[in-house]
Write an enzyme that holds these catalytic residues in place. Structure first.
Site, short mmCIF file in Angstrom:
data_model
loop_
_atom_site.label_atom_id
_atom_site.label_comp_id
_atom_site.label_asym_id
_atom_site.label_seq_id
_atom_site.Cartn_x
_atom_site.Cartn_y
_atom_site.Cartn_z
CE LYS A 198 -1.64 -6.19 -4.83
NZ LYS A 198 -2.14 -4.94 -5.38
NE ARG A 251 -9.98 -1.04 -0.71
CZ ARG A 251 -11.17 -1.01 -1.30
NH1 ARG A 251 -11.80 0.14 -1.45
NH2 ARG A 251 -11.72 -2.13 -1.75
CG ASP A 254 -14.28 -5.97 -2.08
OD1 ASP A 254 -13.64 -4.90 -1.94
OD2 ASP A 254 -15.20 -6.11 -2.90
CB CYS A 261 -0.38 0.97 -9.94
SG CYS A 261 -0.68 2.64 -9.32
CG LEU A 294 -2.07 -0.95 1.31
CD1 LEU A 294 -2.57 -1.10 2.75
CD2 LEU A 294 -3.20 -0.46 0.42
C1 LIG Z 1 -3.84 3.74 -0.58
C2 LIG Z 1 -3.57 2.56 -1.46
C3 LIG Z 1 -2.28 2.33 -1.92
C4 LIG Z 1 -1.99 1.22 -2.73
N1 LIG Z 1 -0.71 1.01 -3.13
C5 LIG Z 1 -0.41 -0.12 -3.83
C6 LIG Z 1 0.94 -0.41 -4.21
O1 LIG Z 1 1.89 0.33 -3.89
N2 LIG Z 1 1.14 -1.54 -4.93
C7 LIG Z 1 0.13 -2.39 -5.30
O2 LIG Z 1 0.37 -3.41 -5.94
N3 LIG Z 1 -1.14 -2.13 -4.95
C8 LIG Z 1 -1.43 -1.03 -4.22
N4 LIG Z 1 -2.72 -0.79 -3.84
C9 LIG Z 1 -3.76 -1.82 -4.13
C10 LIG Z 1 -3.87 -2.83 -2.99
O3 LIG Z 1 -2.68 -3.53 -2.76
C11 LIG Z 1 -5.00 -3.86 -3.24
O4 LIG Z 1 -4.75 -4.53 -4.45
C12 LIG Z 1 -6.37 -3.19 -3.31
O5 LIG Z 1 -6.53 -2.30 -2.22
C13 LIG Z 1 -7.52 -4.21 -3.34
O6 LIG Z 1 -7.71 -4.88 -2.13
P1 LIG Z 1 -8.87 -4.44 -1.08
O7 LIG Z 1 -10.17 -4.42 -1.86
O8 LIG Z 1 -8.84 -5.51 -0.02
O9 LIG Z 1 -8.51 -3.09 -0.57
C14 LIG Z 1 -3.03 0.33 -3.09
C15 LIG Z 1 -4.33 0.57 -2.64
C16 LIG Z 1 -4.62 1.67 -1.83
C17 LIG Z 1 -6.02 1.88 -1.33
#
Ligand SMILES: Cc1cc2nc3c(=O)[nH]c(=O)nc-3n(C[C@H](O)[C@H](O)[C@H](O)COP(=O)(O)O)c2cc1C
Length: 345
Positions: free
Chosen positions: A151, A237, A214, A112, A29
């Site tokens: 990823k 998240r 999620d 991303c 993140l």
């Molecule tokens: C604030 C924020 C920063 C993120 N930074 C990255 C990152 O640096 N690299 C990456 O692969 N995904 C990044 N993501 C995506 C998350 O790793 C993840 O794939 C995404 O939040 C989906 O999962 P969730 O629905 O459980 O939140 C980021 C997401 C958020 C909200």
């Protein structure tokens, strides 16, 4: 959870030559998963793979000094350093530096959605350039003594859900595992993650597939693993302001029992530690960075909204600690939080 699933989840997971003793990962993140945050997550989930924030391979190539986002604690394990870029040569060079810094896994960001990244050919824009993506994986694998993983998302948009072909290409190019966030680039974070697509990918690959999107509770993780047949899950998240989640999910998957939720006072005490450690690590800029974390911790109890309003303006360590100490005293009288362990989603 069905007994055969629980048996599978109790087995270690092999990614190339790395053996992981937990199938629950902490996501990368940007702006969140620095050394300090990872140390907190690891306290409750000692065997889980964590990731650095994404590191620009071009930035690394041109910079003299290693960026802070790439720093890992001595003996921090298991840890993946995540890289992004579109240049295979820069990424291969960056992978060598990542390994020298202590990465046990090098992960490449191909998901991303942020314009700043995609307009330069990195992140999810690689979903539209599968040849370049495959070349990246091949070149990084050739120079990396540790496993290389990817990823990514389902595709660029609803009209371009290309993940089945893309994932196969990544496997053929030498990726040792793939994490799939079940949304398209166009979705950003909107709509529900589509775990059904992750199942389809799992059905056509031989390398481990990690499901992402999620996972906000242990029960959601169990459902996701059941529905997708994935080899592991990645929390994201749901861990912001709640570094207990990965550990809670891990306990649930191992035992089938929902762990007890932490009392509010415990959550706020962890917030205090987070603040102090960020200050120790980054000084005054650590206090500014701590603001968002502190507001995420202050959730779901009487007076939380007022506290958030104060925490998002803290200027000094003392001010932050005073606010949190006061809230901890008040919280002593409160019941336990309706935590992620109880929440359905
Ligand atoms: C604030 C924020 C920063 C993120 N930074 C990255 C990152 O640096 N690299 C990456 O692969 N995904 C990044 N993501 C995506 C998350 O790793 C993840 O794939 C995404 O939040 C989906 O999962 P969730 O629905 O459980 O939140 C980021 C997401 C958020 C909200």
């Amino acid at each position: 959870m069905p007994p055969d699933l629980q048996t599978k989840l109790a087995q270690p997971l092999r990614i190339g030559n790395v053996t992981l003793h937990s199938r629950v990962f902490q996501s990368p993140l940007a702006g969140v998963t620095d050394r300090v945050f990872r140390r907190l997550v690891r306290r409750y989930a000692p065997h889980s793979l964590t990731y650095t924030e994404m590191v620009s391979a071009s930035g690394l190539h041109y910079a003299r000094e290693m960026p802070r986002v790439m720093e890992v604690d001595p003996n921090e394990a298991p840890i993946a350093i995540q890289l992004f870029d579109c240049r295979p040569d820069f990424l291969a060079e960056a992978a060598e530096r990542a390994v020298a810094e202590g990465a046990q896994i090098v992960d490449i960001n191909m998901g991303c959605p942020v314009n700043k990244i995609t307009k330069n050919g990195g992140g999810s824009s690689l979903l539209r350039q599968p040849e370049v993506a495959a070349q990246i994986v091949r070149q990084v694998v050739a120079r990396s003594p540790v496993p290389v993983t990817v990823k990514t998302r389902l595709g660029w948009s609803e009209q371009e859900i290309t993940i089945l072909d893309f994932a196969r290409r990544m496997e053929d190019a030498g990726a040792q595992a793939i994490t799939i966030h079940g949304r398209t680039r166009a979705q950003g974070f909107n709509g529900a993650a589509r775990w059904d697509w992750i199942r389809r990918v799992k059905e056509v690959l031989s390398i481990p597939v990690i499901a992402n999107g999620d996972i906000f509770s242990p029960k959601a993780a169990g459902r996701c693993l059941q529905e997708t047949g994935a080899d592991g899950v990645m929390c994201s998240r749901g861990t912001m302001g709640y570094p207990f989640l990965v550990g809670e999910v891990d306990t649930f998957l191992r035992t089938g029992k929902l762990p007890s939720p932490p009392p509010v006072a415990t959550v706020l005490t962890v917030a205090k530690e987070h603040l102090v450690w960020l200050y120790d690590y980054k000084g005054a800029s650590g206090i500014r960075q701590a603001r968002k974390h502190l507001t995420w911790y202050a959730k779901g109890f009487p007076g939380a909204a007022t506290l958030r309003g104060e925490l998002c303006r803290v200027e000094t360590l003392t001010q932050g600690l005073d606010l949190l100490d006061r809230a901890i005293d008040q919280a002593a009288a409160l019941p336990v939080l309706p935590t992620a362990a109880d929440r359905e989603d």
